[in-house]
Design a protein around this motif. Structure first.
Motif, PDB file in Angstrom:
ATOM      1  N   SER A  37       0.844  -1.196   0.000  1.00  0.00           N
ATOM      2  CA  SER A  37       0.000   0.000   0.000  1.00  0.00           C
ATOM      3  C   SER A  37       0.879   1.246   0.000  1.00  0.00           C
ATOM      4  CB  SER A  37      -0.929   0.002   1.211  1.00  0.00           C
ATOM      5  OG  SER A  37      -0.180  -0.036   2.412  1.00  0.00           O
ATOM      6  N   LEU A  38       0.319   2.338  -0.436  1.00  0.00           N
ATOM      7  CA  LEU A  38       1.045   3.593  -0.553  1.00  0.00           C
ATOM      8  C   LEU A  38       1.533   4.061   0.813  1.00  0.00           C
ATOM      9  CD1 LEU A  38       1.719   5.823  -2.677  1.00  0.00           C
ATOM     10  CD2 LEU A  38      -0.336   6.997  -1.896  1.00  0.00           C
ATOM     11  N   PRO A  39       2.844   4.307   0.995  1.00  0.00           N
ATOM     12  CA  PRO A  39       3.367   4.763   2.292  1.00  0.00           C
ATOM     13  C   PRO A  39       2.765   6.103   2.710  1.00  0.00           C
ATOM     14  CG  PRO A  39       5.155   4.022   0.858  1.00  0.00           C
ATOM     15  CD  PRO A  39       3.925   4.098   0.008  1.00  0.00           C
ATOM     16  N   LEU A  40       2.605   6.281   4.012  1.00  0.00           N
ATOM     17  CA  LEU A  40       2.000   7.490   4.553  1.00  0.00           C
ATOM     18  C   LEU A  40       2.773   8.741   4.149  1.00  0.00           C
ATOM     19  CD1 LEU A  40      -0.244   8.652   6.331  1.00  0.00           C
ATOM     20  CD2 LEU A  40       1.253   8.347   8.306  1.00  0.00           C
ATOM     21  N   GLU A  41       4.084   8.605   3.972  1.00  0.00           N
ATOM     22  CA  GLU A  41       4.914   9.775   3.661  1.00  0.00           C
ATOM     23  C   GLU A  41       4.501  10.447   2.351  1.00  0.00           C
ATOM     24  OE1 GLU A  41       8.916   8.310   1.690  1.00  0.00           O
ATOM     25  OE2 GLU A  41       8.353   6.968   3.345  1.00  0.00           O
ATOM     26  N   TYR A  42       3.862   9.688   1.458  1.00  0.00           N
ATOM     27  CA  TYR A  42       3.452  10.259   0.174  1.00  0.00           C
ATOM     28  C   TYR A  42       2.181  11.096   0.283  1.00  0.00           C
ATOM     29  CZ  TYR A  42       6.896   7.443  -2.321  1.00  0.00           C
ATOM     30  OH  TYR A  42       8.053   6.897  -2.782  1.00  0.00           O
ATOM     31  N   VAL A  43       1.454  10.965   1.373  1.00  0.00           N
ATOM     32  CA  VAL A  43       0.165  11.666   1.473  1.00  0.00           C
ATOM     33  C   VAL A  43       0.060  12.520   2.737  1.00  0.00           C
ATOM     34  CG1 VAL A  43      -1.097  10.000   0.081  1.00  0.00           C
ATOM     35  CG2 VAL A  43      -0.874   9.607   2.530  1.00  0.00           C
ATOM     36  N   GLU A  44       1.194  12.801   3.371  1.00  0.00           N
ATOM     37  CA  GLU A  44       1.166  13.599   4.598  1.00  0.00           C
ATOM     38  C   GLU A  44       0.848  15.063   4.333  1.00  0.00           C
ATOM     39  OE1 GLU A  44       4.043  11.320   7.756  1.00  0.00           O
ATOM     40  OE2 GLU A  44       4.968  12.675   6.323  1.00  0.00           O
ATOM     41  N   SER A  45       0.918  15.484   3.103  1.00  0.00           N
ATOM     42  CA  SER A  45       0.551  16.853   2.757  1.00  0.00           C
ATOM     43  C   SER A  45      -0.011  16.857   1.342  1.00  0.00           C
ATOM     44  CB  SER A  45       1.764  17.787   2.826  1.00  0.00           C
ATOM     45  OG  SER A  45       2.669  17.496   1.775  1.00  0.00           O
ATOM     46  N   THR A  46      -0.710  17.910   0.996  1.00  0.00           N
ATOM     47  CA  THR A  46      -1.281  18.012  -0.343  1.00  0.00           C
ATOM     48  C   THR A  46      -0.184  18.022  -1.405  1.00  0.00           C
ATOM     49  OG1 THR A  46      -3.183  19.208   0.530  1.00  0.00           O
ATOM     50  CG2 THR A  46      -2.764  19.387  -1.837  1.00  0.00           C
ATOM     51  N   ASN A  47       0.944  18.696  -1.120  1.00  0.00           N
ATOM     52  CA  ASN A  47       2.040  18.771  -2.092  1.00  0.00           C
ATOM     53  C   ASN A  47       2.645  17.401  -2.366  1.00  0.00           C
ATOM     54  OD1 ASN A  47       1.803  21.513  -2.482  1.00  0.00           O
ATOM     55  ND2 ASN A  47       3.275  22.035  -0.874  1.00  0.00           N
ATOM     56  N   SER A  48       2.893  16.627  -1.309  1.00  0.00           N
ATOM     57  CA  SER A  48       3.477  15.299  -1.505  1.00  0.00           C
ATOM     58  C   SER A  48       2.489  14.380  -2.204  1.00  0.00           C
ATOM     59  CB  SER A  48       3.911  14.702  -0.160  1.00  0.00           C
ATOM     60  OG  SER A  48       2.805  14.536   0.714  1.00  0.00           O
ATOM     61  N   MET A  49       1.214  14.542  -1.918  1.00  0.00           N
ATOM     62  CA  MET A  49       0.194  13.729  -2.570  1.00  0.00           C
ATOM     63  C   MET A  49       0.138  14.027  -4.070  1.00  0.00           C
ATOM     64  SD  MET A  49      -3.797  13.417  -1.515  1.00  0.00           S
ATOM     65  CE  MET A  49      -4.033  15.188  -1.734  1.00  0.00           C
ATOM     66  N   LEU A  50       0.210  15.305  -4.421  1.00  0.00           N
ATOM     67  CA  LEU A  50       0.205  15.682  -5.835  1.00  0.00           C
ATOM     68  C   LEU A  50       1.444  15.157  -6.547  1.00  0.00           C
ATOM     69  CD1 LEU A  50      -1.110  19.357  -5.599  1.00  0.00           C
ATOM     70  CD2 LEU A  50      -2.350  17.338  -6.402  1.00  0.00           C
ATOM     71  N   HIS A  51       2.585  15.147  -5.840  1.00  0.00           N
ATOM     72  CA  HIS A  51       3.811  14.600  -6.415  1.00  0.00           C
ATOM     73  C   HIS A  51       3.620  13.125  -6.728  1.00  0.00           C
ATOM     74  CE1 HIS A  51       8.021  13.768  -7.170  1.00  0.00           C
ATOM     75  NE2 HIS A  51       7.964  12.795  -6.274  1.00  0.00           N
ATOM     76  N   TYR A  52       3.003  12.393  -5.827  1.00  0.00           N
ATOM     77  CA  TYR A  52       2.746  10.972  -6.060  1.00  0.00           C
ATOM     78  C   TYR A  52       1.830  10.773  -7.259  1.00  0.00           C
ATOM     79  CZ  TYR A  52      -0.260   6.909  -5.853  1.00  0.00           C
ATOM     80  OH  TYR A  52      -1.007   5.840  -6.202  1.00  0.00           O
ATOM     81  N   LEU A  53       0.736  11.534  -7.309  1.00  0.00           N
ATOM     82  CA  LEU A  53      -0.243  11.343  -8.366  1.00  0.00           C
ATOM     83  C   LEU A  53       0.335  11.637  -9.744  1.00  0.00           C
ATOM     84  CD1 LEU A  53      -3.398  12.887  -6.646  1.00  0.00           C
ATOM     85  CD2 LEU A  53      -2.910  10.472  -7.032  1.00  0.00           C
ATOM     86  N   ASN A  54       1.387  12.451  -9.791  1.00  0.00           N
ATOM     87  CA  ASN A  54       2.014  12.797 -11.071  1.00  0.00           C
ATOM     88  C   ASN A  54       3.205  11.909 -11.415  1.00  0.00           C
ATOM     89  OD1 ASN A  54       0.263  14.958 -11.703  1.00  0.00           O
ATOM     90  ND2 ASN A  54       1.371  16.310 -10.315  1.00  0.00           N
ATOM     91  N   ASN A  55       3.467  10.902 -10.587  1.00  0.00           N
ATOM     92  CA  ASN A  55       4.624  10.035 -10.776  1.00  0.00           C
ATOM     93  C   ASN A  55       4.149   8.638 -11.170  1.00  0.00           C
ATOM     94  OD1 ASN A  55       6.858   8.245 -10.301  1.00  0.00           O
ATOM     95  ND2 ASN A  55       7.817   9.851  -9.080  1.00  0.00           N
ATOM     96  N   SER A  56       4.281   8.292 -12.442  1.00  0.00           N
ATOM     97  CA  SER A  56       3.764   7.015 -12.934  1.00  0.00           C
ATOM     98  C   SER A  56       4.488   5.825 -12.315  1.00  0.00           C
ATOM     99  CB  SER A  56       3.866   6.959 -14.461  1.00  0.00           C
ATOM    100  OG  SER A  56       5.216   7.099 -14.876  1.00  0.00           O
ATOM    101  N   GLU A  57       5.775   5.968 -12.017  1.00  0.00           N
ATOM    102  CA  GLU A  57       6.535   4.860 -11.427  1.00  0.00           C
ATOM    103  C   GLU A  57       6.006   4.518 -10.039  1.00  0.00           C
ATOM    104  OE1 GLU A  57      11.129   3.700 -10.174  1.00  0.00           O
ATOM    105  OE2 GLU A  57      10.708   5.556 -11.282  1.00  0.00           O
ATOM    106  N   ILE A  58       5.714   5.553  -9.258  1.00  0.00           N
ATOM    107  CA  ILE A  58       5.172   5.321  -7.919  1.00  0.00           C
ATOM    108  C   ILE A  58       3.764   4.751  -8.008  1.00  0.00           C
ATOM    109  CG2 ILE A  58       4.449   6.466  -5.768  1.00  0.00           C
ATOM    110  CD1 ILE A  58       6.717   8.430  -6.162  1.00  0.00           C
TER     111      ILE A  58
END
Length: 232
Positions: A99-120
């Protein structure tokens, strides 16, 4: 927002929207609102200490048979609560994909970074709540390999299935569903007429139920309600 009794409703308000409310307790994301007298009372929530960036929820709060079914996007836990916010039980996801690690969704900015990263996106899966339940089945939605995927679990057989599309060999209609209501082993969805017209134009047997229903549809037709009877 869900109706719970008489003139009372319970509402979920994400952290990012709290500043616009007159709240007795700013740490609570559940509010019981009496629409008759206008009174509001905040109740407990199991997620107040979690740091998760806000994303629009689809269907993350459901009231049925006196209990609340609750989760939020990116959370791998589904809670059953009473109307005071007390946790009665928890359910978790198990998968061969982490499952997606918490560190990727701890803030809106990190969440947007994840959503824009196809590898992740293809490395992890995450929950995007669409909570539906009756006495026989439980259903929600996860994102796996970057694609929306429905999760359907049978309480009677103990089996579960993940699907984004299915082979519609009954009426030759749509190969995907948009679940809205689950009740008495019946799954109800709603679709735009153009979706059916597009499928119709691809060709279907003239003696099929899909052909009979769809042949007279136009872009001005009303929304189409579709029922599926579940049995597995």
């Amino acid at each position: 927002m869900q109706h719970i009794e008489n003139s009372k409703y319970i509402a979920f308000t994400p952290n990012g929207m709290k500043s616009g409310l007159n709240r007795q307790n700013s740490s609570s994301c559940f509010t019981i609102w009496d629409i008759k007298n206008g009174e509001t009372v905040n109740v407990n929530s199991p997620i107040e200490k979690l740091k998760i960036g806000h994303a629009r929820e689809r269907n993350n709060l459901t009231y049925q048979n006196g209990d609340l079914l609750f989760s939020i996007n990116f959370l791998d836990t589904i809670y059953t609560l009473n109307t005071c916010g007390d946790v009665k039980s928890k359910r978790f996801f198990k998968s061969e994909i982490p499952s997606l690690p918490l560190e990727y969704v701890e803030s809106t900015n990190s969440m947007l970074h994840y959503l824009n990263n196809s590898e992740i996106r293809t490395k992890y899966f995450y929950h995007q709540a669409n909570l539906l339940e009756d006495e026989s089945y439980f259903m929600t939605r996860v994102v796996k390999n970057g694609k929306f995927t429905n999760l359907l679990y049978s309480k009677n057989s103990g089996k579960s299935v993940l699907f984004s599309q299915f082979e519609n060999d009954i009426d030759f209609g749509l190969k995907w569903i948009n679940p809205l209501i689950l009740d008495e082993e019946t799954l109800i969805t709603v679709t735009e007429p153009m979706e059916l017209i597009s499928q119709f134009e691809e060709g279907s047997p003239v003696d099929s139920e899909f052909y009979k229903v769809t042949k007279n549809l136009t872009i001005d037709s009303p929304l189409i309600l579709i029922k599926y009877h579940l049995n597995f």
